[in-house]
Motif scaffolding. Structure first.
Motif, short mmCIF file in Angstrom:
data_model
loop_
_atom_site.label_atom_id
_atom_site.label_comp_id
_atom_site.label_asym_id
_atom_site.label_seq_id
_atom_site.Cartn_x
_atom_site.Cartn_y
_atom_site.Cartn_z
N PHE A 225 0.84 -1.24 0.08
CA PHE A 225 -0.04 0.20 -0.01
C PHE A 225 0.81 1.21 -0.06
N PHE A 226 0.37 2.32 -0.66
CA PHE A 226 0.86 3.82 -0.61
C PHE A 226 0.18 4.29 0.67
N CYS A 227 1.00 4.90 1.64
CA CYS A 227 0.63 5.44 2.59
C CYS A 227 0.63 7.10 3.00
N GLY A 228 0.76 7.56 1.75
CA GLY A 228 0.78 9.13 1.43
C GLY A 228 1.80 9.81 1.86
N THR A 229 2.92 9.14 2.54
CA THR A 229 4.08 9.83 2.80
C THR A 229 5.26 8.61 3.14
N ASN A 230 6.53 9.34 3.20
CA ASN A 230 7.73 8.36 3.06
C ASN A 230 7.61 7.46 1.88
N ALA A 231 7.38 8.00 0.94
CA ALA A 231 7.35 6.97 -0.42
C ALA A 231 7.80 7.72 -1.58
N LEU A 232 8.37 7.00 -2.59
CA LEU A 232 8.91 7.31 -3.73
C LEU A 232 8.16 6.88 -4.89
N VAL A 233 7.68 7.97 -5.68
CA VAL A 233 6.62 7.44 -6.63
C VAL A 233 7.40 7.84 -8.15
N ARG A 234 7.09 6.88 -9.03
CA ARG A 234 7.52 7.34 -10.45
C ARG A 234 6.37 8.26 -11.24
N ARG A 235 6.95 9.42 -11.48
CA ARG A 235 6.13 10.28 -12.23
C ARG A 235 5.42 9.73 -13.53
N GLU A 236 6.03 8.97 -14.05
CA GLU A 236 5.32 8.73 -15.61
C GLU A 236 4.01 7.80 -14.96
N ALA A 237 4.14 6.96 -13.92
CA ALA A 237 2.97 6.13 -13.46
C ALA A 237 1.81 6.90 -13.08
N LEU A 238 2.13 7.98 -12.31
CA LEU A 238 1.11 8.94 -11.70
C LEU A 238 0.36 9.46 -12.74
N MET A 239 1.18 10.24 -14.15
CA MET A 239 0.62 10.88 -14.99
C MET A 239 -0.13 10.04 -15.89
N GLN A 240 0.20 8.99 -15.98
CA GLN A 240 -0.73 8.02 -16.79
C GLN A 240 -2.03 7.72 -16.16
N LEU A 241 -1.86 7.61 -14.89
CA LEU A 241 -3.29 7.61 -14.20
C LEU A 241 -4.08 8.40 -14.62
N GLY A 242 -3.44 9.83 -14.26
CA GLY A 242 -4.20 11.03 -14.40
C GLY A 242 -5.01 11.12 -15.72
N LEU A 243 -4.08 10.60 -16.97
CA LEU A 243 -4.66 10.74 -18.15
C LEU A 243 -5.89 9.76 -18.35
N ARG A 244 -5.60 8.47 -17.82
CA ARG A 244 -6.75 7.64 -18.05
C ARG A 244 -7.89 7.82 -17.27
N GLU A 245 -7.84 8.70 -16.07
CA GLU A 245 -8.93 9.02 -15.30
C GLU A 245 -9.74 10.19 -16.27
N TYR A 246 -8.86 10.92 -16.83
CA TYR A 246 -9.17 11.94 -17.55
C TYR A 246 -10.18 11.74 -18.83
N VAL B 52 9.47 12.11 -32.05
CA VAL B 52 10.15 11.08 -32.01
C VAL B 52 9.64 9.94 -30.56
N PHE B 53 9.37 11.05 -29.48
CA PHE B 53 8.95 10.44 -28.16
C PHE B 53 8.18 11.24 -27.52
N VAL B 54 7.24 10.76 -26.92
CA VAL B 54 6.30 11.44 -25.97
C VAL B 54 6.12 10.66 -24.62
N ASP B 55 6.09 11.23 -23.32
CA ASP B 55 5.65 10.48 -22.40
C ASP B 55 4.30 11.29 -21.68
N SER B 56 4.06 10.68 -20.57
CA SER B 56 2.61 11.09 -19.98
C SER B 56 2.42 12.58 -19.78
N THR B 57 3.81 13.07 -19.35
CA THR B 57 3.72 14.59 -19.01
C THR B 57 3.61 15.27 -20.27
#
Lengths: 636, 111
Positions: A225-246, B52-57
């Motif tokens: 589980f993610f507990c809101g703090t003390n966690a390291l997150v991959r930006r790409e994963a979060l952004m993809q999530l945001g796009l899908r939600e959108y 050539v490349f795009v990411d989620s941002t």
């Protein structure tokens, strides 16, 4: 070796539990007192399912080896989120964040827009972020909003998220970043540990069972589980999530507009039939077009194509009608405000109106046009960190798992924070967690969430299930009282049969806890899970009302200013527990009286229930110690 | 790195994006779209043929551009995404909202 012992104990305790419950359901229900017998056996079934889920987590408890060292060129942003914490506290965290060894940029995410935070950031030479003007007069979504706001103003590949009080160790990034060599790894959670907790931990703040065996167990099923703090997150994963939600929300908006169009058409068809029905075939045809459009939506056809096609169908229908029927009812249109959010109320208002065919078609066209307008009521089109719950962390994590990402739990304390220092604050915190978790449960039940594996579903469900403990607690507290004061026996058994079935199960269960939490204090957590029963009930109930009836979430009122010197005992916080304990003790005395005067109860039955009462009172008793607790010194 | 060249004709702006549209360069695209909107040409066409490349941002920048363009009474369309870009578009389902046009002329036609 340990895992073997744990697995053996899981099997043994579940088998004994199953035997006990089969006997309880099949052979020992005292249906004469069904109104307590049934609740009791249900509560016991609840507890066995809880143990089963716990056992399942423990089955694959994962102790991860040290990950490989990260390369030196990954970019990392360290986010310190603050709302109203003082400069001294945030300063301590920020200084430690600056000192983190791995190259990174540090940001203070100040949701309070305060000058002292700006000054602090300037002094330390770090970045300061506060909400952009996009958020003015729009929902702020608390911490989730604060993080989302920062995501669009920063660019690091990885984000270390720290609450204002969580002082990081210098090696945190070096020890944790390596997990991201796995390109499908979205998030790594490290423990939350508090340095201001006195020996004995009266408020039950440390969670050595959760940040340890439980997280390792969930990790084994790729459900850390993610507990809101003390966690390291991959930006790409979060952004993809945001796009899908959108995209999901945009699709939902089109679907709702089509629903609205259908109900307008249905009502127009009714009106038209009453007036002779010459035009109903045209309207009917458009209704079918709406059904087709909804099917296409489900199949994933681009939204513009779906709406465009439907729009053209509406246009054709309008021309046909225009030719046939020139009397239009403009008045129908005037009353309609298309800017309203389409909800159940608006929909039924649309359906209840009397529509002339032309006005109906015009309205249908406008409904579809209106969805091209964006979700302007939200500050950002994309909200990567989930905003539908007060526990944004859990909701976000669940969506990450559902879209195929991995998470990991790293069992090493790499940040130290401050725990609540009085029962009021601690209670409120637990209430929020309970409410947030149950909000997620009611809004997006993990059991039915597409994309999650079966074990992942169960791991999320486990957390939600455990918050139902409050309802079981009521039964466990009531049953012995009823026996002692009135001889009401929900279990029909002779002599030691009950003990023979129950005791092995109970002992195996306790032994499992001991082995699982070896070297970690786990008793406190067990106590709080029963002692906080009023909080769990309140949390579940208010989350239910919030999700289904749009009520505000309840919270517990705590004094804002902590008075210096002697403080009154916070009776209000422990009222229900006090009632429970008093009732049980009175019941025990009455039970003794009944035994002596031979007016009811057997010696054996009374002793069993006395033991039961003692267990309840000892477990709940912690809450009274907690209420009396005062920190000995000011927090550093 | 990314190079963005924009040309406006009446209310239509065509932005040619060359290079990599990522978290490092997304803010450049945002700036170009903002300028198109303030210059009064909010119908924005993003030509991705040379991206050539795009990411989620990067995609996020397209979505916020779409929103701001629509707020200003315009729209945003994308053109000729490469294979990698198409993959990311469909991975996030974003191709359901930002449907790619084959070329700039096709994107311009229906405006």
């Amino acid at each position: 070796m340990r895992i073997l012992a744990i697995r053996t104990l899981v099997v043994v305790s579940l088998a004994l539990g199953l035997v006990y419950l089969v006997w309880r359901w099949g052979w020992s229900l005292n249906l004469h007192y069904w109104w307590i017998a049934i609740p009791l056996v249900l509560a016991e079934t609840y507890s066995l399912i809880d143990s089963g889920l716990f056992g399942m987590a423990m089955w694959r408890a994962k102790e991860r080896p040290t990950p490989p060292a990260p390369p030196r060129d990954w970019t990392v942003d360290v986010f310190i989120t603050t709302y109203n914490e003082g400069a001294a506290l945030v300063g301590k965290t920020a200084r430690a964040a600056v000192d983190i060894a791995y190259p990174h940029r540090t940001y203070i995410l100040d949701d309070g827009n305060r000058d002292e935070m700006r000054a602090l950031a300037a002094e330390l030479g770090i970045e300061y972020l506060t909400r952009t003007t996009d958020w003015d007069n729009r929902p702020r979504h608390a911490k989730a909003g604060n993080l989302n706001n920062a995501l669009f103003q920063t660019s690091g590949e990885f984000l270390l998220i720290l609450d204002a009080d969580q002082v990081p160790h210098a090696e945190i990034l070096d020890h944790v970043l390596g997990y991201f060599h796995d390109e499908t790894m979205a998030l790594v959670q490290t423990p939350q540990w508090f340095h201001n907790v006195p020996p004995g931990d009266p408020l039950g703040s440390q969670a050595p069972l959760f940040f340890g065996p439980i997280q390792q167990g969930k990790d084994g099923w790729n459900a850390a589980f993610f507990c809101g703090t003390n966690a390291l997150v991959r930006r790409e994963a979060l952004m993809q999530l945001g796009l899908r939600e959108y995209v999901r929300e945009q699709t939902e908006a089109v679907r709702q507009a089509l629903d609205a169009a259908q109900s307008v058409l249905r009502s127009a068809i009714r009106t038209s039939r009453r007036r002779g029905g010459a035009l109903s075939p045209v309207l009917n045809e458009l209704s079918f077009a709406a059904i087709d459009a909804k099917n296409e939506l489900r199949l994933g056809v681009p939204l513009a194509e779906v709406t465009g096609k439907f729009q053209r169908a509406a246009e054709t229908a309008r021309h046909t009608v225009l030719r046939q029927d020139l009397e239009s009812m403009q008045s129908d249109l005037a009353a309609l405000d298309l800017n309203v959010q389409l909800d159940a109320v608006a929909l039924s208002a649309l359906a209840d109106r009397e529509w002339s065919p032309l006005a109906a078609l015009k309205t249908v066209t406008s409904l579809i046009e209106a969805i091209n307008a964006e979700r302007l009521h939200e500050a950002l089109p994309i909200m990567p960190v989930a905003t539908q719950s007060v526990t944004e962390d859990m909701a976000t994590c669940m969506q990450l798992h559902a879209s195929g990402w991995k998470t990991a739990y790293h069992d090493e304390i790499l940040a130290e924070g401050l725990a609540p220092e009085d029962l009021g604050t601690a209670t409120n915190q637990r209430l929020r967690w309970c409410q947030g978790t149950m909000q997620v449960f009611f809004r997006r039940n993990p059991l039915f969430m597409r994309g999650l594996s079966i074990p992942q579903r169960l791991m999320y469900f486990n957390t939600m299930w455990s918050y139902l403990a409050g309802f079981a607690a009521i039964v466990y507290l009531t049953a012995p009282f009823l026996y002692l004061v009135a001889g009401i026996l929900p279990v029909k058994a002779w002599g030691y049969t009950f003990v023979e079935f129950f005791l092995p199960y109970f002992l195996a269960n306790q032994l499992l806890f001991v082995v699982v939490g070896w070297g970690r204090p786990t008793w406190r957590a067990q106590q709080y899970s029963l002692a906080m029963f009023p909080v769990w009930i309140k949390g579940c109930w208010s989350a239910f009302r919030n999700v289904y009836f749009g009520r505000k979430l309840d919270f517990i009122v705590t004094p804002k200013e902590r008075p210096t010197g002697a403080q009154p005992y916070p009776w209000r916080l422990v009222m229900w527990q006090a009632v429970a304990v008093a009732t049980l003790l009175i019941g025990s005395v009455i039970g003794a009286g009944r035994l002596i005067t031979e007016s009811g109860g057997t010696l054996f039955g009374t002793i069993v229930n006395w033991i039961w009462v003692t267990y309840d009172v000892v477990v709940i008793g912690i809450i009274f110690t907690a209420a009396r607790y005062r920190p000995t010194q000011e927090a550093p | 790195m990314i190079t963005l060249t924009s040309t406006s004709e009446k209310d239509v702006t065509v932005v040619e994006s060359t290079g990599r549209l990522t978290m490092a360069t997304a803010s450049d695209l945002t700036a170009v779209i903002d300028k198109a909107i303030t210059d009064g040409a909010p119908k924005v066409i993003i030509d991705l043929a040379q991206t050539v490349f795009v990411d989620s941002t990067g995609l996020g920048a397209l979505v916020s551009g779409l929103r701001r363009a629509r707020e200003a009474g315009g729209d945003l369309r994308i053109v000729a995404p490469s294979e990698q870009v198409s993959t990311v578009l469909s991975l996030t389902n974003l191709d359901r909202v930002l449907f790619p046009f084959p070329d700039v002329e096709a994107a311009r036609r229906e405006w």
